[in-house]
Design a protein around this motif. Structure first.
Motif, short mmCIF file in Angstrom:
data_model
loop_
_atom_site.label_atom_id
_atom_site.label_comp_id
_atom_site.label_asym_id
_atom_site.label_seq_id
_atom_site.Cartn_x
_atom_site.Cartn_y
_atom_site.Cartn_z
N LEU A 1 -3.56 -1.75 1.69
CA LEU A 1 -4.45 -0.58 2.56
C LEU A 1 -3.79 0.25 2.31
O LEU A 1 -3.47 0.62 0.71
CB LEU A 1 -3.15 -1.27 4.05
CG LEU A 1 -2.49 -2.27 4.44
CD1 LEU A 1 -1.53 -1.96 5.81
CD2 LEU A 1 -4.03 -2.52 5.70
N ALA A 2 -5.20 1.36 2.83
CA ALA A 2 -4.41 2.04 2.01
C ALA A 2 -4.86 3.61 2.94
O ALA A 2 -5.43 3.28 3.95
CB ALA A 2 -6.47 2.76 1.19
N LEU B 1 -3.36 -5.85 -8.75
CA LEU B 1 -2.28 -5.93 -7.55
C LEU B 1 -1.87 -4.23 -7.54
O LEU B 1 -2.87 -3.41 -6.76
CB LEU B 1 -1.05 -6.74 -7.20
CG LEU B 1 -0.90 -6.35 -5.28
CD1 LEU B 1 -2.22 -6.36 -4.80
CD2 LEU B 1 0.58 -6.89 -5.88
N THR B 2 -1.49 -4.06 -9.04
CA THR B 2 -1.54 -2.40 -8.62
C THR B 2 -2.44 -1.65 -8.97
O THR B 2 -2.63 -0.56 -8.24
CB THR B 2 -0.43 -2.54 -10.45
OG1 THR B 2 0.45 -3.07 -11.01
CG2 THR B 2 -0.13 -0.85 -10.59
N ASP B 3 -3.60 -1.72 -9.60
CA ASP B 3 -4.92 -1.07 -9.16
C ASP B 3 -5.44 -1.05 -8.29
O ASP B 3 -5.65 0.10 -8.06
CB ASP B 3 -6.37 -2.68 -9.99
CG ASP B 3 -5.96 -2.25 -11.97
OD1 ASP B 3 -4.91 -1.16 -11.88
OD2 ASP B 3 -6.25 -2.69 -12.99
N ALA B 4 -5.40 -2.43 -7.52
CA ALA B 4 -5.83 -2.34 -6.16
C ALA B 4 -5.24 -1.43 -5.36
O ALA B 4 -5.74 -0.05 -4.11
CB ALA B 4 -5.68 -3.98 -5.71
N ILE B 5 -3.90 -0.79 -5.08
CA ILE B 5 -3.11 -0.26 -4.64
C ILE B 5 -3.64 1.63 -5.42
O ILE B 5 -3.37 2.03 -3.58
CB ILE B 5 -1.98 -0.70 -4.44
CG1 ILE B 5 -1.30 -2.30 -4.88
CG2 ILE B 5 -0.94 0.07 -4.18
CD1 ILE B 5 0.52 -2.45 -4.58
N PHE B 6 -3.49 1.74 -6.37
CA PHE B 6 -3.25 2.89 -6.87
C PHE B 6 -5.34 3.15 -6.88
O PHE B 6 -5.43 4.39 -7.29
CB PHE B 6 -2.93 2.94 -7.44
CG PHE B 6 -1.61 3.08 -7.94
CD1 PHE B 6 -0.90 3.44 -7.20
CD2 PHE B 6 -0.91 1.42 -7.88
CE1 PHE B 6 0.37 4.32 -6.90
CE2 PHE B 6 0.70 2.01 -7.74
CZ PHE B 6 1.28 2.95 -7.13
N GLU B 7 -6.45 2.13 -6.58
CA GLU B 7 -7.48 2.44 -6.28
C GLU B 7 -7.94 3.78 -5.39
O GLU B 7 -7.94 3.64 -4.58
CB GLU B 7 -8.62 0.91 -6.23
CG GLU B 7 -9.71 1.05 -6.89
CD GLU B 7 -10.09 -0.43 -7.08
OE1 GLU B 7 -10.76 -0.50 -5.34
OE2 GLU B 7 -9.35 -0.82 -7.59
N GLY C 1 0.71 -1.24 0.03
CA GLY C 1 0.35 -0.09 0.12
C GLY C 1 1.07 1.01 0.31
O GLY C 1 2.23 1.83 0.62
N ARG C 2 0.32 2.28 -0.24
CA ARG C 2 0.88 3.48 -0.70
C ARG C 2 1.41 3.68 0.37
O ARG C 2 1.44 4.13 2.12
CB ARG C 2 0.05 4.40 -0.90
CG ARG C 2 0.33 4.61 -2.63
CD ARG C 2 -1.60 5.32 -2.54
NE ARG C 2 -2.76 5.07 -2.43
CZ ARG C 2 -3.68 5.66 -2.62
NH1 ARG C 2 -3.66 7.43 -2.45
NH2 ARG C 2 -4.64 5.02 -2.46
N SER C 3 2.17 4.71 0.75
CA SER C 3 3.30 5.23 1.81
C SER C 3 2.71 6.37 2.85
O SER C 3 0.89 6.63 2.43
CB SER C 3 4.46 6.40 1.45
OG SER C 3 5.10 6.74 2.69
N VAL D 1 6.31 -6.47 5.15
CA VAL D 1 5.90 -4.90 4.45
C VAL D 1 6.78 -5.04 3.28
O VAL D 1 8.23 -4.91 2.99
CB VAL D 1 6.51 -4.12 5.19
CG1 VAL D 1 5.75 -2.77 4.24
CG2 VAL D 1 5.51 -4.01 6.56
N THR D 2 6.26 -4.20 2.28
CA THR D 2 7.43 -4.11 0.73
C THR D 2 5.95 -3.21 0.06
O THR D 2 5.39 -2.55 -0.28
CB THR D 2 7.43 -5.56 0.06
OG1 THR D 2 8.82 -5.04 -1.00
CG2 THR D 2 6.48 -6.07 -0.87
N HIS D 3 7.11 -2.12 -0.47
CA HIS D 3 6.49 -1.34 -1.41
C HIS D 3 6.64 -2.12 -3.23
O HIS D 3 6.48 -1.64 -3.90
CB HIS D 3 7.27 0.07 -1.91
CG HIS D 3 8.96 -0.24 -1.72
ND1 HIS D 3 9.51 0.14 -0.43
CD2 HIS D 3 9.01 -0.32 -2.76
CE1 HIS D 3 10.01 0.25 -0.76
NE2 HIS D 3 10.55 -0.12 -2.63
N GLY D 4 6.92 -3.38 -2.99
CA GLY D 4 7.87 -3.80 -4.25
C GLY D 4 6.47 -4.48 -4.38
O GLY D 4 6.34 -5.49 -4.28
N ILE D 5 5.67 -4.68 -5.95
CA ILE D 5 4.54 -5.07 -5.97
C ILE D 5 5.06 -6.60 -6.43
O ILE D 5 4.30 -7.87 -6.36
CB ILE D 5 4.14 -4.48 -7.10
CG1 ILE D 5 3.24 -3.29 -6.43
CG2 ILE D 5 2.64 -5.16 -8.28
CD1 ILE D 5 2.52 -2.16 -7.76
#
Ligand SMILES: Nc1ncnc2c1ncn2[C@@H]1O[C@H](COP(=O)(O)OP(=O)(O)O)[C@@H](O)[C@H]1O
Ligand SMILES: [Mg+2]
Length: 262
Positions: free
Chosen positions: A211-212, A252-258, A43-45, A194-198
């Protein structure tokens, strides 16, 4: 099966107007006979990933909800849960073996058993030949392996990893991903990472929790199987080349940036 569970956990830091995390539930199972869960938070920072990991570690007390291991409330750090942070400090003037042996000493392992056990743990992270090297002689990836070996010295049921590969270059990082999978399969630990790597999340996880922010909450949960395929013997490159992998990455990318403003 042992379970590390967060049940509708909220985190609210002192002096902050709003909670950092609201009602997040997670469950990480650890089997005594086979592989446990490998749960990856993405999830985003600022969406509360580190906060949740710290609740599991017993470093942050939830403002609401309950964090437990097998039903017992988590009240602080414990040897059942080992934490590895991104830039974990090792003792640079000691050898790799001595760094791991130090953790064994803290655990009360007798002096005559420490060196052999340290070498076993170093072999598990594929550093069997590097026991005599001093930390300053090792590359970033090798240091991170020593950190993992040291964490495993406590014989934890759960490994809690906060962006453990974030400081590594791309090639080393890819190699460390398979090391983590090997370790997960061999050490029979449950993992919360925890990672920020998709791509990293997809390669490693048995379950990905997205998470958002505002306050941090769960938007999606994916059950994934790519890590299990690797553990069953399929080469990592073949897995990443599978069209199913590309499809999962897009989803997954869509879900993170939705919901994020373009
Ligand atoms: N110790 C702290 N005190 C106050 N606010 C914090 C603290 N740690 C994190 N926060 C805030 O809580 C939110 C979630 O942070 P964090 O858990 O670090 O998210 P992530 O790891 O996903 O980036 C952020 O808004 C952050 O600024
Ligand atoms: Mg963080």
């Amino acid at each position: 099966m042992t379970h590390l569970t967060l049940d509708k956990v909220s985190v609210h830091y002192d002096g902050q107007p709003a909670p950092a995390v609201e009602r997040v539930s997670l469950d990480i199972g650890k089997s005594d006979s086979g592989r446990g869960d490998f749960v990856v938070l993405v999830g985003r920072s600022g969406c509360g990933k580190t906060s949740l990991l710290n609740v599991a570690a017993g470093l942050v007390e939830p403002a609401g909800g309950l964090a437990t291991v097998d039903g017992r409330p988590i009240t602080g750090p414990g040897s059942d849960r080992a934490v590895v942070f991104q830039n974990d400090a090792l003792f640079p003037w000691l050898t790799a073996r001595e760094n791991v042996a130090f953790a064994l000493r803290l655990r009360g392992v007798p002096a005559d058993k420490r060196a052999r056990r340290a070498d076993e743990l170093l072999s598990l992270v594929k550093l069997g030949d590097a026991g005599d090297k001093r930390i300053w002689e090792l590359s970033g990836g090798m240091r991170q392996r020593v950190g993992l070996a040291r964490a495993l010295a406590a014989e934890p049921e759960f490994l809690l990893l906060d962006e453990p590969l974030g400081a590594l270059d791309a090639l080393t990082r890819e190699r460390m991903q398979t090391t983590l999978l090997d370790l997960w399969a061999a050490a029979q630990v449950g993992v919360l990472m925890v990672t920020h790597g998709i791509e990293e999340a997809l390669v490693l996880a048995t379950r990905i929790v997205v998470l958002a922010p505002g306050p941090g909450h769960v938007v999606r949960t994916f059950e994934t199987h790519f890590g299990r395929r690797y553990a069953a013997g399929e080469p990592i490159r073949a897995i990443k080349a599978d069209p199913a992998f590309a499809a999962a990455r897009a989803e997954l990318t869509d879900a993170i940036f939705e919901g994020e403003a373009a």
